[in-house]
Design an enzyme around this catalytic site. Structure first.
Site, PDB file in Angstrom:
ATOM      1  N   ARG A  67       0.818  -1.221   0.000  1.00  0.00           N
ATOM      2  CA  ARG A  67       0.000   0.000   0.000  1.00  0.00           C
ATOM      3  C   ARG A  67       0.848   1.267   0.000  1.00  0.00           C
ATOM      4  O   ARG A  67       0.397   2.328  -0.443  1.00  0.00           O
ATOM      5  CB  ARG A  67      -0.989  -0.035   1.179  1.00  0.00           C
ATOM      6  N   GLU A 104       4.877 -11.486  14.828  1.00  0.00           N
ATOM      7  CA  GLU A 104       4.394 -12.143  16.042  1.00  0.00           C
ATOM      8  C   GLU A 104       4.848 -13.607  16.065  1.00  0.00           C
ATOM      9  O   GLU A 104       5.303 -14.127  17.071  1.00  0.00           O
ATOM     10  CB  GLU A 104       2.874 -12.045  16.062  1.00  0.00           C
TER      11      GLU A 104
HETATM   12  P1  AMP Z   1       4.179  -3.228  11.603  1.00  0.00           P
HETATM   13  O1  AMP Z   1       5.426  -3.816  10.981  1.00  0.00           O
HETATM   14  O2  AMP Z   1       3.698  -4.003  12.787  1.00  0.00           O
HETATM   15  O3  AMP Z   1       4.340  -1.746  11.885  1.00  0.00           O
HETATM   16  O4  AMP Z   1       3.017  -3.393  10.529  1.00  0.00           O
HETATM   17  C1  AMP Z   1       2.906  -2.478   9.487  1.00  0.00           C
HETATM   18  C2  AMP Z   1       2.460  -3.144   8.214  1.00  0.00           C
HETATM   19  O5  AMP Z   1       1.371  -4.037   8.415  1.00  0.00           O
HETATM   20  C3  AMP Z   1       2.002  -2.089   7.233  1.00  0.00           C
HETATM   21  O6  AMP Z   1       2.489  -2.414   5.942  1.00  0.00           O
HETATM   22  C4  AMP Z   1       0.497  -2.123   7.321  1.00  0.00           C
HETATM   23  O7  AMP Z   1      -0.073  -1.963   6.053  1.00  0.00           O
HETATM   24  C5  AMP Z   1       0.155  -3.489   7.915  1.00  0.00           C
HETATM   25  N1  AMP Z   1      -0.773  -3.411   9.069  1.00  0.00           N
HETATM   26  C6  AMP Z   1      -0.478  -3.708  10.359  1.00  0.00           C
HETATM   27  N2  AMP Z   1      -1.537  -3.558  11.165  1.00  0.00           N
HETATM   28  C7  AMP Z   1      -2.556  -3.143  10.369  1.00  0.00           C
HETATM   29  C8  AMP Z   1      -3.932  -2.782  10.613  1.00  0.00           C
HETATM   30  N3  AMP Z   1      -4.486  -2.815  11.820  1.00  0.00           N
HETATM   31  N4  AMP Z   1      -4.660  -2.374   9.560  1.00  0.00           N
HETATM   32  C9  AMP Z   1      -4.126  -2.309   8.316  1.00  0.00           C
HETATM   33  N5  AMP Z   1      -2.845  -2.634   8.029  1.00  0.00           N
HETATM   34  C10 AMP Z   1      -2.060  -3.050   9.031  1.00  0.00           C
END
Ligand code: AMP
Length: 180
Positions: A67, A104
């Site tokens: 995205r 996770e």
């Molecule tokens: P993180 O590495 O945990 O910061 O996760 C970020 C990535 O996961 C991004 O590319 C987001 O598009 C996706 N992502 C994580 N949590 C969500 C959520 N609640 N809603 C939409 N996309 C998420």
């Protein structure tokens, strides 16, 4: 520095759909497809982001798979600079540099082409739709550095404040909207 006024913030906020329990129970997925198919919301968002970054003297926008590609490409075009995709492992055809990060359960990996930023000491803006734990963005920012460019700032449309994801990122961080 541009600030988002209340009306514009509401337009963007109201265009993002919450999908409970996707992709698994307990997660509220922030669905930006409803922002993308709303021309007023998309333009409002991109006008704001363009206004913020037009004076940053950036050389490239780097977007995170997938995205981040959408917002990053629009912004790069508006700023008349190049766009660089940071992809999930195995998708880029030329020589890559890779960075692993923890999920996770297990780990994932992102890659960038070794010659992605041809300009020396390039000033790069990293962009994605959302920062949660920050693992993906941290790995992506570190890739930018590994291939010899400077990650000037990391920009997100949405930040889940309660996960403190920005704490692991060395560059400045800007999020258009926050969920606390
Ligand atoms: P993180 O590495 O945990 O910061 O996760 C970020 C990535 O996961 C991004 O590319 C987001 O598009 C996706 N992502 C994580 N949590 C969500 C959520 N609640 N809603 C939409 N996309 C998420």
């Amino acid at each position: 520095m541009s600030t988002l006024n209340k009306i514009d913030k509401e337009i963007i906020e109201n265009s993002i759909r919450n999908i409970p329990d996707f992709p698994k129970e307990g997660i509220i997925f922030k669905d930006i497809t409803t922002l993308l198919n709303n021309p007023i919301a998309l333009k409002t968002l991109m006008n704001h982001v363009e206004e913020r970054y037009k004076s940053y003297n950036l050389d490239y926008v780097a977007g995170i798979d997938a995205r981040g590609f959408i917002f990053g490409s629009i912004l790069a075009d508006r700023l008349n600079i190049g766009f660089v995709p940071i992809r999930k492992k195995g998708k880029l055809p030329f020589t890559t540099v890779a960075e692993k990060y923890s999920l996770e359960y297990g780990f994932d990996e992102v890659e960038v082409h070794i010659d992605a930023f041809p300009k020396e000491n390039a000033r790069v803006l990293l962009i994605d739709d959302l920062i949660a734990t920050g693992g993906t963005a941290k790995a992506a920012a570190s890739l930018i550095t590994k291939v010899g460019a400077n990650c000037v700032e990391a920009c997100f449309i949405l930040e889940l404040d309660f996960l403190n994801g920005r704490d692991g990122i060395e560059s400045d961080v800007y999020s258009v909207m926050h969920i606390d």
